[in-house]
Design a protein around this motif. Structure first.
Motif, PDB file in Angstrom:
ATOM      1  N   GLU A 126       1.082  -1.168  -0.112  1.00 29.97           N
ATOM      2  CA  GLU A 126       0.057  -0.063   0.002  1.00 29.97           C
ATOM      3  C   GLU A 126       1.032   1.067   0.020  1.00 29.97           C
ATOM      4  N   GLY A 127       2.248   1.185  -0.372  1.00 37.30           N
ATOM      5  CA  GLY A 127       3.050   2.427  -0.535  1.00 37.30           C
ATOM      6  C   GLY A 127       3.483   2.618   0.902  1.00 37.30           C
ATOM      7  N   GLU A 128       3.209   2.185   1.631  1.00 36.97           N
ATOM      8  CA  GLU A 128       4.051   2.387   3.001  1.00 36.97           C
ATOM      9  C   GLU A 128       5.455   2.187   3.381  1.00 36.97           C
ATOM     10  N   ASP A 129       5.988   2.768   4.260  1.00 41.05           N
ATOM     11  CA  ASP A 129       7.331   2.204   4.458  1.00 41.05           C
ATOM     12  C   ASP A 129       7.571   0.997   4.924  1.00 41.05           C
ATOM     13  N   LEU A 130       8.526  -0.035   4.385  1.00 41.83           N
ATOM     14  CA  LEU A 130       8.749  -1.217   4.668  1.00 41.83           C
ATOM     15  C   LEU A 130      10.032  -1.730   4.831  1.00 41.83           C
ATOM     16  N   TYR A 131      10.206  -2.880   5.371  1.00 44.61           N
ATOM     17  CA  TYR A 131      11.546  -3.433   5.641  1.00 44.61           C
ATOM     18  C   TYR A 131      11.447  -5.004   5.210  1.00 44.61           C
ATOM     19  N   LEU A 132      12.672  -5.463   5.049  1.00 38.05           N
ATOM     20  CA  LEU A 132      12.366  -7.031   4.773  1.00 38.05           C
ATOM     21  C   LEU A 132      14.022  -7.627   5.231  1.00 38.05           C
ATOM     22  N   TRP A 133      14.045  -8.920   5.528  1.00 39.54           N
ATOM     23  CA  TRP A 133      15.374  -9.318   5.794  1.00 39.54           C
ATOM     24  C   TRP A 133      15.701 -10.393   4.445  1.00 39.54           C
ATOM     25  N   LEU A 134      17.021 -10.139   4.207  1.00 39.19           N
ATOM     26  CA  LEU A 134      17.527 -10.838   2.903  1.00 39.19           C
ATOM     27  C   LEU A 134      18.602 -11.502   3.356  1.00 39.19           C
ATOM     28  N   ILE A 135      18.602 -12.908   2.808  1.00 40.06           N
ATOM     29  CA  ILE A 135      19.567 -13.830   3.287  1.00 40.06           C
ATOM     30  C   ILE A 135      20.655 -13.304   2.164  1.00 40.06           C
ATOM     31  N   ASP A 136      21.735 -13.059   2.741  1.00 39.76           N
ATOM     32  CA  ASP A 136      23.069 -13.013   1.907  1.00 39.76           C
ATOM     33  C   ASP A 136      23.490 -13.950   0.902  1.00 39.76           C
ATOM     34  N   GLY A 137      23.795 -13.624  -0.221  1.00 39.13           N
ATOM     35  CA  GLY A 137      23.738 -14.512  -1.283  1.00 39.13           C
ATOM     36  C   GLY A 137      22.727 -14.573  -2.142  1.00 39.13           C
ATOM     37  N   ASN A 138      21.718 -14.368  -1.871  1.00 37.89           N
ATOM     38  CA  ASN A 138      20.526 -14.327  -2.625  1.00 37.89           C
ATOM     39  C   ASN A 138      20.424 -13.172  -3.795  1.00 37.89           C
ATOM     40  N   GLU A 139      21.188 -13.170  -4.603  1.00 35.89           N
ATOM     41  CA  GLU A 139      21.326 -12.159  -5.333  1.00 35.89           C
ATOM     42  C   GLU A 139      20.365 -11.796  -6.627  1.00 35.89           C
ATOM     43  N   ARG A 140      19.755 -12.650  -6.992  1.00 42.12           N
ATOM     44  CA  ARG A 140      18.343 -12.396  -7.851  1.00 42.12           C
ATOM     45  C   ARG A 140      17.539 -11.702  -7.016  1.00 42.12           C
ATOM     46  N   ALA A 141      17.086 -12.057  -5.688  1.00 40.87           N
ATOM     47  CA  ALA A 141      16.126 -11.239  -4.739  1.00 40.87           C
ATOM     48  C   ALA A 141      16.745  -9.798  -4.384  1.00 40.87           C
ATOM     49  N   HIS A 142      18.071  -9.772  -4.172  1.00 43.02           N
ATOM     50  CA  HIS A 142      18.515  -8.489  -3.928  1.00 43.02           C
ATOM     51  C   HIS A 142      18.192  -7.584  -5.126  1.00 43.02           C
ATOM     52  N   ARG A 143      18.660  -7.846  -6.336  1.00 39.35           N
ATOM     53  CA  ARG A 143      18.525  -7.288  -7.384  1.00 39.35           C
ATOM     54  C   ARG A 143      16.770  -6.562  -7.730  1.00 39.35           C
ATOM     55  N   PHE A 144      15.855  -7.711  -7.487  1.00 39.56           N
ATOM     56  CA  PHE A 144      14.591  -7.364  -7.491  1.00 39.56           C
ATOM     57  C   PHE A 144      14.113  -6.406  -6.547  1.00 39.56           C
ATOM     58  N   TYR A 145      14.476  -6.466  -5.200  1.00 45.70           N
ATOM     59  CA  TYR A 145      14.045  -5.728  -4.147  1.00 45.70           C
ATOM     60  C   TYR A 145      14.697  -4.455  -4.403  1.00 45.70           C
ATOM     61  N   LYS A 146      15.862  -3.960  -4.951  1.00 46.91           N
ATOM     62  CA  LYS A 146      16.349  -2.904  -5.493  1.00 46.91           C
ATOM     63  C   LYS A 146      15.505  -2.245  -6.383  1.00 46.91           C
ATOM     64  N   ARG A 147      14.874  -2.876  -7.286  1.00 47.46           N
ATOM     65  CA  ARG A 147      14.004  -2.462  -8.364  1.00 47.46           C
ATOM     66  C   ARG A 147      12.809  -1.996  -7.839  1.00 47.46           C
ATOM     67  N   LEU A 148      12.388  -2.560  -6.670  1.00 43.33           N
ATOM     68  CA  LEU A 148      11.110  -2.097  -6.137  1.00 43.33           C
ATOM     69  C   LEU A 148      11.354  -0.732  -5.017  1.00 43.33           C
ATOM     70  N   GLY A 149      12.766  -0.239  -5.071  1.00 41.33           N
ATOM     71  CA  GLY A 149      12.955   0.777  -4.233  1.00 41.33           C
ATOM     72  C   GLY A 149      13.545   0.493  -2.938  1.00 41.33           C
TER      73      GLY A 149
END
Length: 175
Positions: A126-149
């Motif tokens: 809904e556009g609110e501030d968000l956080y998430l936890w990312l397992i180090d080494g999951n580069e595909r997810a890292h790139r995806f989340y960066k594209r989401l801002g």
């Protein structure tokens, strides 16, 4: 080719959600987490989590969840919950960078690159501030989340023993 149906999970989805989650985590983190990760998760958490999921799906409160279903099977799940989670509080990882957490966003690998992950995210976000936890080494997810801002937060934590103590860090999308 048909498109997945996006819908809110129902209590009857709890078993399939749990099974899908554990299977996708094992795939996403293959070579990062212990080889017996999926069987350990299933053995250790299934009996407690499935009834909790069913209850949460019946009464979602402020949680927002979506299931992507194709040909009668789950091909994706996503959820946003209030944060911080109990484990974060117990570990002293407070305050969290935002009041809401993107807790889950998992896709069957057959759906990678189809736009389904973004569509699911758009359903729960809904556009609110968000956080998430990312397992180090999951580069595909890292790139995806960066594209989401989302941006990396300078905060490291070791995942629990079930996860082999692998490193993880928070990402946040803040306005």
């Amino acid at each position: 080719m048909s498109s997945p149906l996006l819908r809110a999970p129902q209590p009857s989805d709890a078993d399939a959600w749990f099974d899908f989650l554990v299977a996708q985590q094992a795939k996403a983190y293959a070579g990062i987490v212990p080889e017996d990760f999926a069987t350990g998760q299933d053995r250790k958490y299934r009996d407690a989590w499935v009834p909790e999921l069913a209850a949460a799906f019946a009464s979602p409160g402020t949680a927002r969840r979506v299931v992507a279903e194709l040909n009668g099977g789950i091909v994706g799940i996503a959820s946003i919950l209030d944060g911080p989670q109990d484990w974060e509080i117990a570990a002293g990882l407070v305050p969290s960078p935002a009041g809401r957490e993107l807790e889950r966003l998992y896709l069957d690998p057959s759906q990678h690159g189809t736009g389904l992950a973004r569509a699911m995210f758009n359903v729960v976000d809904e556009g609110e501030d968000l956080y998430l936890w990312l397992i180090d080494g999951n580069e595909r997810a890292h790139r995806f989340y960066k594209r989401l801002g989302f941006a990396d937060v300078d905060e490291q934590h070791a995942a629990g023993n079930d996860w082999g103590g692998v490193g993880m860090h928070r990402m946040a999308r803040l306005s």
